[in-house]
Structure formats: C-alpha cells, structure tokens
Design a protein around this motif. Structure first.
Motif, PDB file in Angstrom:
ATOM      1  N   ASP A 240       0.833  -1.208   0.000  1.00 23.76           N
ATOM      2  CA  ASP A 240       0.000   0.000   0.000  1.00 23.76           C
ATOM      3  C   ASP A 240       0.867   1.257   0.000  1.00 23.76           C
ATOM      4  O   ASP A 240       0.566   2.235  -0.691  1.00 23.76           O
ATOM      5  N   ILE A 241       1.932   1.248   0.793  1.00 24.74           N
ATOM      6  CA  ILE A 241       2.826   2.409   0.830  1.00 24.74           C
ATOM      7  C   ILE A 241       3.458   2.628  -0.539  1.00 24.74           C
ATOM      8  O   ILE A 241       3.504   3.757  -1.046  1.00 24.74           O
ATOM      9  N   ALA A 242       3.944   1.557  -1.129  1.00 26.02           N
ATOM     10  CA  ALA A 242       4.568   1.662  -2.450  1.00 26.02           C
ATOM     11  C   ALA A 242       3.584   2.229  -3.468  1.00 26.02           C
ATOM     12  O   ALA A 242       3.931   3.109  -4.270  1.00 26.02           O
ATOM     13  N   GLN A 243       2.339   1.749  -3.423  1.00 31.45           N
ATOM     14  CA  GLN A 243       1.340   2.233  -4.372  1.00 31.45           C
ATOM     15  C   GLN A 243       1.024   3.704  -4.152  1.00 31.45           C
ATOM     16  O   GLN A 243       0.894   4.477  -5.109  1.00 31.45           O
ATOM     17  N   LEU A 244       0.927   4.113  -2.892  1.00 31.71           N
ATOM     18  CA  LEU A 244       0.593   5.506  -2.584  1.00 31.71           C
ATOM     19  C   LEU A 244       1.686   6.478  -3.022  1.00 31.71           C
ATOM     20  O   LEU A 244       1.394   7.633  -3.368  1.00 31.71           O
ATOM     21  N   VAL A 245       2.946   6.043  -2.985  1.00 30.78           N
ATOM     22  CA  VAL A 245       4.039   6.949  -3.383  1.00 30.78           C
ATOM     23  C   VAL A 245       4.438   6.759  -4.842  1.00 30.78           C
ATOM     24  O   VAL A 245       5.328   7.458  -5.330  1.00 30.78           O
ATOM     25  N   GLY A 246       3.798   5.802  -5.519  1.00 35.32           N
ATOM     26  CA  GLY A 246       4.017   5.660  -6.957  1.00 35.32           C
ATOM     27  C   GLY A 246       5.214   4.830  -7.373  1.00 35.32           C
ATOM     28  O   GLY A 246       5.818   5.099  -8.416  1.00 35.32           O
ATOM     29  N   VAL A 247       5.565   3.818  -6.569  1.00 38.69           N
ATOM     30  CA  VAL A 247       6.661   2.912  -6.945  1.00 38.69           C
ATOM     31  C   VAL A 247       6.212   1.482  -6.674  1.00 38.69           C
ATOM     32  O   VAL A 247       5.190   1.240  -6.023  1.00 38.69           O
ATOM     33  N   SER A 248       6.976   0.524  -7.172  1.00 41.19           N
ATOM     34  CA  SER A 248       6.691  -0.865  -6.852  1.00 41.19           C
ATOM     35  C   SER A 248       7.264  -1.194  -5.478  1.00 41.19           C
ATOM     36  O   SER A 248       8.100  -0.457  -4.946  1.00 41.19           O
ATOM     37  N   ARG A 249       6.828  -2.307  -4.910  1.00 46.87           N
ATOM     38  CA  ARG A 249       7.357  -2.698  -3.605  1.00 46.87           C
ATOM     39  C   ARG A 249       8.865  -2.932  -3.690  1.00 46.87           C
ATOM     40  O   ARG A 249       9.607  -2.545  -2.786  1.00 46.87           O
ATOM     41  N   ARG A 250       9.324  -3.538  -4.763  1.00 43.36           N
ATOM     42  CA  ARG A 250      10.760  -3.791  -4.918  1.00 43.36           C
ATOM     43  C   ARG A 250      11.541  -2.474  -4.990  1.00 43.36           C
ATOM     44  O   ARG A 250      12.623  -2.346  -4.404  1.00 43.36           O
ATOM     45  N   GLN A 251      10.990  -1.486  -5.714  1.00 46.56           N
ATOM     46  CA  GLN A 251      11.662  -0.181  -5.789  1.00 46.56           C
ATOM     47  C   GLN A 251      11.707   0.482  -4.411  1.00 46.56           C
ATOM     48  O   GLN A 251      12.708   1.112  -4.048  1.00 46.56           O
ATOM     49  N   LEU A 252      10.619   0.343  -3.656  1.00 46.78           N
ATOM     50  CA  LEU A 252      10.583   0.928  -2.311  1.00 46.78           C
ATOM     51  C   LEU A 252      11.658   0.300  -1.429  1.00 46.78           C
ATOM     52  O   LEU A 252      12.365   1.000  -0.690  1.00 46.78           O
ATOM     53  N   GLU A 253      11.802  -1.002  -1.520  1.00 48.84           N
ATOM     54  CA  GLU A 253      12.830  -1.686  -0.730  1.00 48.84           C
ATOM     55  C   GLU A 253      14.224  -1.228  -1.133  1.00 48.84           C
ATOM     56  O   GLU A 253      15.103  -1.069  -0.273  1.00 48.84           O
ATOM     57  N   ARG A 254      14.428  -1.000  -2.420  1.00 51.13           N
ATOM     58  CA  ARG A 254      15.746  -0.511  -2.881  1.00 51.13           C
ATOM     59  C   ARG A 254      16.037   0.874  -2.315  1.00 51.13           C
ATOM     60  O   ARG A 254      17.177   1.169  -1.923  1.00 51.13           O
ATOM     61  N   LEU A 255      15.014   1.731  -2.285  1.00 49.03           N
ATOM     62  CA  LEU A 255      15.207   3.078  -1.738  1.00 49.03           C
ATOM     63  C   LEU A 255      15.598   3.015  -0.266  1.00 49.03           C
ATOM     64  O   LEU A 255      16.501   3.735   0.181  1.00 49.03           O
ATOM     65  N   PHE A 256      14.937   2.149   0.485  1.00 48.46           N
ATOM     66  CA  PHE A 256      15.256   2.029   1.908  1.00 48.46           C
ATOM     67  C   PHE A 256      16.665   1.465   2.107  1.00 48.46           C
ATOM     68  O   PHE A 256      17.407   1.925   2.982  1.00 48.46           O
ATOM     69  N   ARG A 257      17.046   0.482   1.311  1.00 49.04           N
ATOM     70  CA  ARG A 257      18.388  -0.085   1.462  1.00 49.04           C
ATOM     71  C   ARG A 257      19.455   0.935   1.071  1.00 49.04           C
ATOM     72  O   ARG A 257      20.505   1.040   1.711  1.00 49.04           O
ATOM     73  N   GLN A 258      19.186   1.708   0.021  1.00 48.71           N
ATOM     74  CA  GLN A 258      20.169   2.678  -0.469  1.00 48.71           C
ATOM     75  C   GLN A 258      20.375   3.828   0.510  1.00 48.71           C
ATOM     76  O   GLN A 258      21.510   4.242   0.784  1.00 48.71           O
ATOM     77  N   HIS A 259      19.280   4.381   1.021  1.00 47.28           N
ATOM     78  CA  HIS A 259      19.364   5.598   1.832  1.00 47.28           C
ATOM     79  C   HIS A 259      19.369   5.344   3.332  1.00 47.28           C
ATOM     80  O   HIS A 259      19.842   6.187   4.102  1.00 47.28           O
TER      81      HIS A 259
END
Length: 336
Positions: A240-259
C-alpha cells in the motif's frame, strides 16, 4: 514601580527540562538587567498538579483551571515531541474556554516551543499566523493544519503569536521578543548574561541531524516515511505504501536499502516501538492502550516484540520511569 508582566507556562508531558530552564533563565536575566521584577512566572500542568519531564523528573505545577484572567500576559506551551491527542484535547479546550470567557485574547501573547504549536494550531489559535514547530513533526503539521503557515525556521514572531522549533531556538525567540519590547541593547545585555555571543535570526533554518535526513535523495522515500509516521496505530502494508508513493514494492525496498540501510518493514517496526517507548515514559496510558495505539494487535504481541527489540518488557520500561524521583522544584523566588 513597574507592574510585572505575567508569564504562564503550560508544561506538556515529556517536556524538555532544557527548554523550561531556557525560558526561565531568559526572564530571570531580564529581571536582573532591569534591576527589578519585570516578569513573573507560574507553571501549569496539562493534567493534574505535576508533570513528568522528558528525562523522568516530575515537577510540581498548578492545574489548568488556575490559569489567571490577567488583562494581558504571555501564555506559552512547552513540549518536546508530538503531543498526545488526549493531552492536546484537554489543553486546547481549556485555553478556548479561558479566552472566550476572558474576552481579552487579543491582548495576550500566545506562544509555544518544540511541538507546542501543534496544540495551538489544532484549536485555531494559529489560524492565519506563521509558526515554527519541531522539525520532527513539521511535515505532518503542514498537512494537518493548512490554516497555519508553518515554516522550518528557528522561530517565528507574528504579531501576538510567537513560536520556536527544537532545542535552543527558544532562547533566540525570547531574546528577540524581549528586544521588541525593551530594545536591542537590553536583549543583548540579557544574552551576554546567559553567555551568548550572538543571536540567531528567525530566518535561519532549524538544524536537522544528518541521520534524520535520509530522504534528501528521494522525494518518494520522504513521502513513504511521512506515511509511516502518520499511520502508527493502523500500520500500512508495504504494498500500500509503495502504491501511494508511486513505486513498486521492490523499488521501495531498494530506496530504503540505499538511503537507510534497512528494509521498510524493519524501519516501520522501529518507528512504532520508539513511539511506544515515549508513550510509556511520558503518559499514564495503560500498556495495552499504548500497544494498540502503536499498531500491535494484542498485549502479548506488543510485550514480546518490545522485549525482543529493547531487551526488556513494556512493564519493565514503565517501572523504570515511575520509581520515586527527587523533584526539581523551581521556587517562585527564582523568578524574582
């Protein structure tokens, strides 16, 4: 002889002793520079006749129904982080009754430091005003209170509304406010007495720790963090978070791991647990109420998860901060 200007301080649970000390020190310094009592101070508890500070010390205070009906004065809310809704409701309603009854709200200066502006904004005291608020809840305040112009500045002085962000900003705020009442040289003398060699201006931004700026590289990550912070009681699913911010769940996980070097689910859990820890320290809510308010489905679930993360149970956490403390009392003579 000068008629003293009354200062009424409302201490909200979990308030910063540093902020309280800073406020009292500024006005004590003003009295010393002037040579007689310019300002008197009374402190009030949001609930009851005492209030628990951020560091666990309990201070005596008058009750809210003892707030004076002076024709003028400064009323200031002192808080640190986000104010519990039940406390905000209690204080906001009392202030509304106070000013409606007194019919003199326009003659009062109303202020806040840290997260205190949250309460003022909730009850309309900041409608149409600029205000500063603790940087940790700035983004949420901007969304929740569109009638108030919240800024990331150290402090704001807008007509008869004054507010400061986190930490030492309250010193800058009050010294500038004293300057507007008594002149710049007076304020400079008070500042010198406090060991300050310069005053920061209101247009300076609040300093934010580097560790609290993980979203600078991604607007979507920033949105995800804000969504998590605003949904502690009913946690959102990662999808749901990924959908609300306009990314896939995998992309969201990458953002968290990166930053942030973690996973979304882990960060979200830590956010909820740390909020629960503050509530256990700062409120009298039952352990079950705290757990439910932080998104845990049952008492045992909350207790087990809390122990696995912090190394002790919520009950043990509560016991550590309810042991008898030696109260630090600020006597009335300190303000004379």
């Amino acid at each position: 002889m000068t008629t003293p200007f009354p200062i009424s301080l409302i201490l909200l649970p979990g308030f910063s002793l540093f902020a309280l000390g800073a406020v009292r020190s500024v006005f004590a310094g003003a009295n010393e520079v002037h040579g007689e009592t310019l300002y008197t101070i009374e402190q009030y508890a949001a609930d009851g006749s005492q209030v628990l500070s951020q560091c666990g010390l309990t201070l005596p205070a008058k009750t809210l129904d003892q707030l004076p009906l002076h024709p003028t004065g400064l009323l200031m809310l002192i808080a640190d982080e986000r104010v519990d809704d039940s406390v905000a409701d209690l204080v906001g309603k009392q202030l509304s009754r106070q000013f409606n009854f007194a019919h003199n709200e326009h003659e009062w200066v109303v202020g806040a430091c840290g997260a205190g502006a949250q309460v003022l904004a909730e009850y309309g005291f900041l409608d149409g005003y600029r205000a500063a608020i603790h940087w940790q809840i700035l983004a949420d305040a901007v969304k929740r209170y569109p009638a108030t112009v919240f800024s990331p500045s150290l402090f704001e002085i807008d007509r008869n509304r004054i507010s400061a962000g986190a930490g030492a900003a309250v010193l800058d705020l009050l010294l500038h406010w004293l300057g507007s009442r008594h002149g710049a040289s007076f304020a400079a003398e008070v500042a010198a007495g406090l060991g300050l060699d310069r005053l920061r201006s209101g247009d300076e931004r609040q300093p934010v720790p580097t560790s609290a700026q993980p979203a600078q590289g991604s607007a979507r990550l920033k949105e995800a963090l804000e969504l998590m912070a605003a949904n502690l009681a009913e946690p959102l699913q990662a999808e749901d978070i990924a959908q609300l911010v306009g990314v896939s769940r995998r992309q969201l996980e990458r953002l968290f791991r990166q930053h942030m070097d973690t996973f979304p689910s882990r960060y979200y859990l830590e956010l909820r647990l740390k909020h629960a820890r503050r509530q256990l320290k700062q409120t009298t809510q039952s352990i079950l109420q705290v757990g439910l308010a932080c998104g845990f489905t049952s008492g045992p679930h909350f207790s087990t998860t809390y122990r696995n993360y912090f190394g002790y149970t919520p009950r043990e956490e509560r016991a550590r901060h309810t042991m008898p403390q030696v109260a630090t009392k600020f006597s009335e003579e300190d303000t004379q």
